[in-house]
Design a protein around this motif. Structure first.
Motif, PDB file in Angstrom:
ATOM      1  N   ASP A  70       0.815  -1.215   0.000  1.00 51.15           N
ATOM      2  CA  ASP A  70       0.000   0.000   0.000  1.00 51.15           C
ATOM      3  C   ASP A  70       0.847   1.262   0.000  1.00 51.15           C
ATOM      4  OD1 ASP A  70      -2.319  -1.471  -0.012  1.00 51.15           O
ATOM      5  OD2 ASP A  70      -2.648  -1.318   2.152  1.00 51.15           O
ATOM      6  N   TRP A  71       0.486   2.179  -0.872  1.00 50.99           N
ATOM      7  CA  TRP A  71       1.077   3.506  -0.980  1.00 50.99           C
ATOM      8  C   TRP A  71      -0.055   4.511  -0.740  1.00 50.99           C
ATOM      9  CZ3 TRP A  71       5.882   5.037  -3.660  1.00 50.99           C
ATOM     10  CH2 TRP A  71       6.732   3.966  -3.914  1.00 50.99           C
ATOM     11  N   THR A  72       0.119   5.401   0.220  1.00 46.86           N
ATOM     12  CA  THR A  72      -0.917   6.384   0.532  1.00 46.86           C
ATOM     13  C   THR A  72      -0.413   7.787   0.215  1.00 46.86           C
ATOM     14  OG1 THR A  72      -1.823   4.973   2.257  1.00 46.86           O
ATOM     15  CG2 THR A  72      -2.435   7.297   2.335  1.00 46.86           C
ATOM     16  N   MET A  73      -1.227   8.534  -0.533  1.00 47.97           N
ATOM     17  CA  MET A  73      -0.931   9.928  -0.860  1.00 47.97           C
ATOM     18  C   MET A  73      -1.884  10.804  -0.049  1.00 47.97           C
ATOM     19  SD  MET A  73      -0.455   9.674  -5.009  1.00 47.97           S
ATOM     20  CE  MET A  73       0.342  11.293  -5.155  1.00 47.97           C
ATOM     21  N   THR A  74      -1.319  11.709   0.759  1.00 41.21           N
ATOM     22  CA  THR A  74      -2.112  12.609   1.590  1.00 41.21           C
ATOM     23  C   THR A  74      -1.743  14.047   1.253  1.00 41.21           C
ATOM     24  OG1 THR A  74      -2.080  10.969   3.373  1.00 41.21           O
ATOM     25  CG2 THR A  74      -2.750  13.220   3.954  1.00 41.21           C
ATOM     26  N   ALA A  75      -2.729  14.821   0.813  1.00 43.46           N
ATOM     27  CA  ALA A  75      -2.537  16.244   0.525  1.00 43.46           C
ATOM     28  C   ALA A  75      -3.065  17.040   1.705  1.00 43.46           C
ATOM     29  CB  ALA A  75      -3.280  16.635  -0.749  1.00 43.46           C
ATOM     30  N   SER A  76      -2.222  17.916   2.259  1.00 48.32           N
ATOM     31  CA  SER A  76      -2.662  18.700   3.423  1.00 48.32           C
ATOM     32  C   SER A  76      -2.171  20.130   3.321  1.00 48.32           C
ATOM     33  CB  SER A  76      -2.176  18.049   4.717  1.00 48.32           C
ATOM     34  OG  SER A  76      -0.775  17.928   4.721  1.00 48.32           O
ATOM     35  N   LEU A  77      -2.930  20.993   3.937  1.00 48.65           N
ATOM     36  CA  LEU A  77      -2.581  22.403   4.060  1.00 48.65           C
ATOM     37  C   LEU A  77      -2.605  22.702   5.548  1.00 48.65           C
ATOM     38  CD1 LEU A  77      -1.884  24.989   2.534  1.00 48.65           C
ATOM     39  CD2 LEU A  77      -4.315  25.546   2.533  1.00 48.65           C
ATOM     40  N   GLY A  78      -1.431  22.820   6.149  1.00 45.34           N
ATOM     41  CA  GLY A  78      -1.358  22.932   7.602  1.00 45.34           C
ATOM     42  C   GLY A  78      -1.893  21.651   8.218  1.00 45.34           C
ATOM     43  N   ALA A  79      -2.828  21.797   9.144  1.00 46.07           N
ATOM     44  CA  ALA A  79      -3.401  20.634   9.827  1.00 46.07           C
ATOM     45  C   ALA A  79      -4.628  20.065   9.114  1.00 46.07           C
ATOM     46  CB  ALA A  79      -3.776  21.016  11.255  1.00 46.07           C
ATOM     47  N   VAL A  80      -4.990  20.653   7.973  1.00 44.31           N
ATOM     48  CA  VAL A  80      -6.202  20.239   7.260  1.00 44.31           C
ATOM     49  C   VAL A  80      -5.848  19.258   6.136  1.00 44.31           C
ATOM     50  CG1 VAL A  80      -8.123  21.027   5.827  1.00 44.31           C
ATOM     51  CG2 VAL A  80      -7.353  22.406   7.763  1.00 44.31           C
ATOM     52  N   THR A  81      -6.471  18.095   6.149  1.00 42.51           N
ATOM     53  CA  THR A  81      -6.295  17.127   5.074  1.00 42.51           C
ATOM     54  C   THR A  81      -7.270  17.459   3.954  1.00 42.51           C
ATOM     55  OG1 THR A  81      -5.601  15.406   6.611  1.00 42.51           O
ATOM     56  CG2 THR A  81      -6.387  14.682   4.451  1.00 42.51           C
ATOM     57  N   LEU A  82      -6.727  17.681   2.746  1.00 46.98           N
ATOM     58  CA  LEU A  82      -7.573  17.956   1.592  1.00 46.98           C
ATOM     59  C   LEU A  82      -8.024  16.661   0.930  1.00 46.98           C
ATOM     60  CD1 LEU A  82      -5.563  20.953   0.126  1.00 46.98           C
ATOM     61  CD2 LEU A  82      -7.686  21.023   1.473  1.00 46.98           C
ATOM     62  N   TYR A  83      -7.130  15.679   0.857  1.00 43.71           N
ATOM     63  CA  TYR A  83      -7.526  14.340   0.410  1.00 43.71           C
ATOM     64  C   TYR A  83      -6.488  13.328   0.855  1.00 43.71           C
ATOM     65  CZ  TYR A  83      -4.413  14.867  -3.711  1.00 43.71           C
ATOM     66  OH  TYR A  83      -3.347  15.062  -4.553  1.00 43.71           O
TER      67      TYR A  83
END
Length: 183
Positions: free
Chosen positions: A144-157
């Motif tokens: 499994d490879w997980t991509m996490t997009a975040s801006l500061g403490a907020v997860t966008l996806y």
């Protein structure tokens, strides 16, 4: 090697909401007006940008977003194959300075299990794409490879792909023309 599509952006200046469960168990913020994930073929064009929190030390920025050859989450471990997300914020807004964190099984040699770099989220009318493609043998880590997009403490996806042996998906493994693996 990680790659992202960059264009001119504007700042996002409104409150952040909760999260929504998207298809295939991907999480996405309700701020997103567009979210597509899939498998793609490598592109050689573009420029490099420093990315000190990656194993390679750079990311590749493309000017033309590649098309997905599959909207699935299974990825054959083949040099030249990639996977990622095309996304855009609602109402024509865009955001630079988004941190992309990629977690993955340990790489042969280094043992690295996480990399991160800066990217952007496009708008729903001018989406951006961020993807990871296999350029080196050490990157062909199954699991499994997980991509996490975040801006500061907020997860966008957040979305998870599973990298599998090429013989598991022979048609997809050969879709990019890099198939000489099974001899």
């Amino acid at each position: 090697m990680v790659r992202s599509l960059c264009t001119v952006t504007t700042a996002l200046a409104f409150g952040w909401g909760g999260f929504v469960l998207a298809a295939d168990d991907a999480f996405q913020s309700p701020l997103l007006g567009l979210f597509e994930a899939g498998v793609l073929c490598a592109q050689d064009e573009g420029t490099s940008r420093a990315a000190p929190d990656t194993v390679a030390g750079t990311t590749h920025v493309v000017t033309r977003a590649p098309e997905f050859i599959s909207d699935g989450r299974l990825v054959p471990a083949v040099i030249g194959v990639g996977f990622g997300v095309r996304s855009g914020l609602r109402d024509g807004m865009m955001q630079d300075g988004v941190t992309m964190t990629v977690t993955h099984p340990p790489f042969a040699g280094s043992g690295a299990t996480q990399q991160s770099f800066q990217t952007r989220i496009g708008s729903d009318t001018d989406p951006g794409i961020t993807f990871y493609q296999f350029d080196y043998d050490y990157e062909l880590a199954l699991g499994d490879w997980t991509m996490t997009a975040s801006l500061g403490a907020v997860t966008l996806y957040e979305v998870t792909f599973t990298v599998v042996p090429p013989e598991t998906l022979p048609n997809l493994a050969d879709a990019c023309g890099y198939q000489n693996l099974f001899s």
